[in-house]
Design a protein around this motif. Structure first.
Motif, PDB file in Angstrom:
ATOM      1  N   UNK A   1       0.824  -1.211  -0.156  1.00 46.49           N
ATOM      2  CA  UNK A   1       0.063  -0.351  -0.071  1.00 46.49           C
ATOM      3  C   UNK A   1       1.640   0.961  -0.102  1.00 46.49           C
ATOM      4  N   UNK A   2       0.396   1.808  -0.729  1.00 42.24           N
ATOM      5  CA  UNK A   2       0.764   3.726  -0.533  1.00 42.24           C
ATOM      6  C   UNK A   2      -0.145   4.423   0.473  1.00 42.24           C
ATOM      7  N   UNK A   3       0.562   5.520   1.534  1.00 45.58           N
ATOM      8  CA  UNK A   3      -0.422   6.010   1.848  1.00 45.58           C
ATOM      9  C   UNK A   3       0.506   7.306   2.197  1.00 45.58           C
ATOM     10  N   UNK A   4      -0.748   8.310   2.697  1.00 44.03           N
ATOM     11  CA  UNK A   4       0.133   9.674   3.157  1.00 44.03           C
ATOM     12  C   UNK A   4      -0.357   9.695   4.594  1.00 44.03           C
ATOM     13  N   UNK A   5       0.543  10.018   5.240  1.00 41.91           N
ATOM     14  CA  UNK A   5       0.622  10.203   7.332  1.00 41.91           C
ATOM     15  C   UNK A   5       0.632  12.143   7.332  1.00 41.91           C
ATOM     16  N   UNK A   6      -0.391  12.096   7.451  1.00 44.25           N
ATOM     17  CA  UNK A   6      -0.619  13.540   7.921  1.00 44.25           C
ATOM     18  C   UNK A   6      -0.025  14.024   9.112  1.00 44.25           C
ATOM     19  N   UNK A   7       0.358  15.100   9.502  1.00 44.14           N
ATOM     20  CA  UNK A   7       1.355  15.083  10.484  1.00 44.14           C
ATOM     21  C   UNK A   7       0.516  15.807  12.120  1.00 44.14           C
ATOM     22  N   UNK A   8       1.233  15.132  12.862  1.00 50.08           N
ATOM     23  CA  UNK A   8       0.805  14.586  14.045  1.00 50.08           C
ATOM     24  C   UNK A   8      -0.470  14.110  14.357  1.00 50.08           C
ATOM     25  N   UNK A   9      -0.572  13.050  13.532  1.00 48.56           N
ATOM     26  CA  UNK A   9      -1.939  12.103  13.749  1.00 48.56           C
ATOM     27  C   UNK A   9      -1.174  10.422  14.049  1.00 48.56           C
TER      28      UNK A   9
END
Length: 252
Positions: free
Chosen positions: A193-201
């Motif tokens: 999987x490719x995903x984007x991790x949001x800041x301070x999550x």
């Protein structure tokens, strides 16, 4: 009245309500497929990509263990049995068996929670590898009515979700019912999987399996089981800006 205290009480009440709702959702899920609800406090989730963002990788299990292992089972009836056990650090199983009237279920969750403590987004790649073994057996008289035949299901999913309960990505690895007939076999799974991790999550990766069976006649029996082994989850991340620069630095 202090406006700040009033605001804090409102936020606290809202958070409590969300916890209660998530608990209700978990209870409802126990009658169906694999459960993907998971909740860890911020203190229980290790930080990754701290500060201005870093690149890194985590191997689960391996260099770090699952920090949310959960095994549960139940049964109703004189001859019904549900089971869920941890076989090893990289293996788990669940099964359900009924004879005569009754129902049973077994379920496991192997999860890992972490906090993405950085001021900017990170690009994340998840690779999941494992083996699954599925077993389904039943005993029914040849002249039995369809409504009296035993039922059963096996379900295995992998999911990435954030700490607010929002699913980022989900993949069903095993999904079958006893209506398909008796069977037994292994399967290898290797997905990315490719995903984007949001800041301070906060985020969770969860491998969730469930087996359940039921019967409503005296002369029938059913067994469904699921075992997963050689589990390997690789989480790799890098700052989104760095990833963009790398992509843009190619030869014109």
């Amino acid at each position: 009245m202090n406006p700040r205290n009033t605001s804090a009480r409102v936020v606290k009440s809202f958070c409590l309500m969300m916890v209660l709702l998530s608990g209700l959702a978990l209870g409802c899920a126990e009658g169906g497929g694999a459960t993907t609800s998971i909740r860890l406090s911020a203190a229980e989730r290790p930080d990754i990509a701290t500060g201005n963002g870093t690149s890194g990788t985590i191997q689960i299990p391996g260099e770090t263990a699952f920090n949310y292992p959960k095994f549960s089972s139940g049964q109703e009836g004189n001859d019904a049995r549900g089971s869920a056990i941890r076989v090893s650090n990289t293996a788990a199983s669940c099964s359900a068996e009924v004879k005569g009237e009754g129902k049973a279920w077994g379920a496991f969750q192997l999860g890992y929670g972490f906090d993405h403590q950085t001021k900017s987004e990170s690009k994340c790649t998840l690779r999941v590898r494992l083996k699954s073994q599925e077993t389904a057996e039943h005993e029914t008289p040849s002249n039995i009515e369809l409504k009296s035949k035993p039922t059963g299901l096996v379900n295995l999913v992998f999911i990435l979700k954030d700490a607010n309960g929002i699913t980022v990505t989900e993949e069903t690895l095993v999904s079958s019912t006893l209506r398909k007939g008796p069977r037994a076999g292994w399967a290898s799974h290797d997905i990315s999987f490719d995903a984007t991790l949001l800041p301070e999550h906060g985020y969770y990766v969860v491998l969730s399996g469930r087996s359940e069976a039921s019967a409503n006649a005296e002369d029938v029996a059913a067994l469904v089981a699921l075992e997963v082994s050689d589990i390997s989850i690789n989480l790799k991340w890098s700052p989104a800006k760095s990833a963009t620069k790398t992509a843009d630095s190619g030869t014109p």
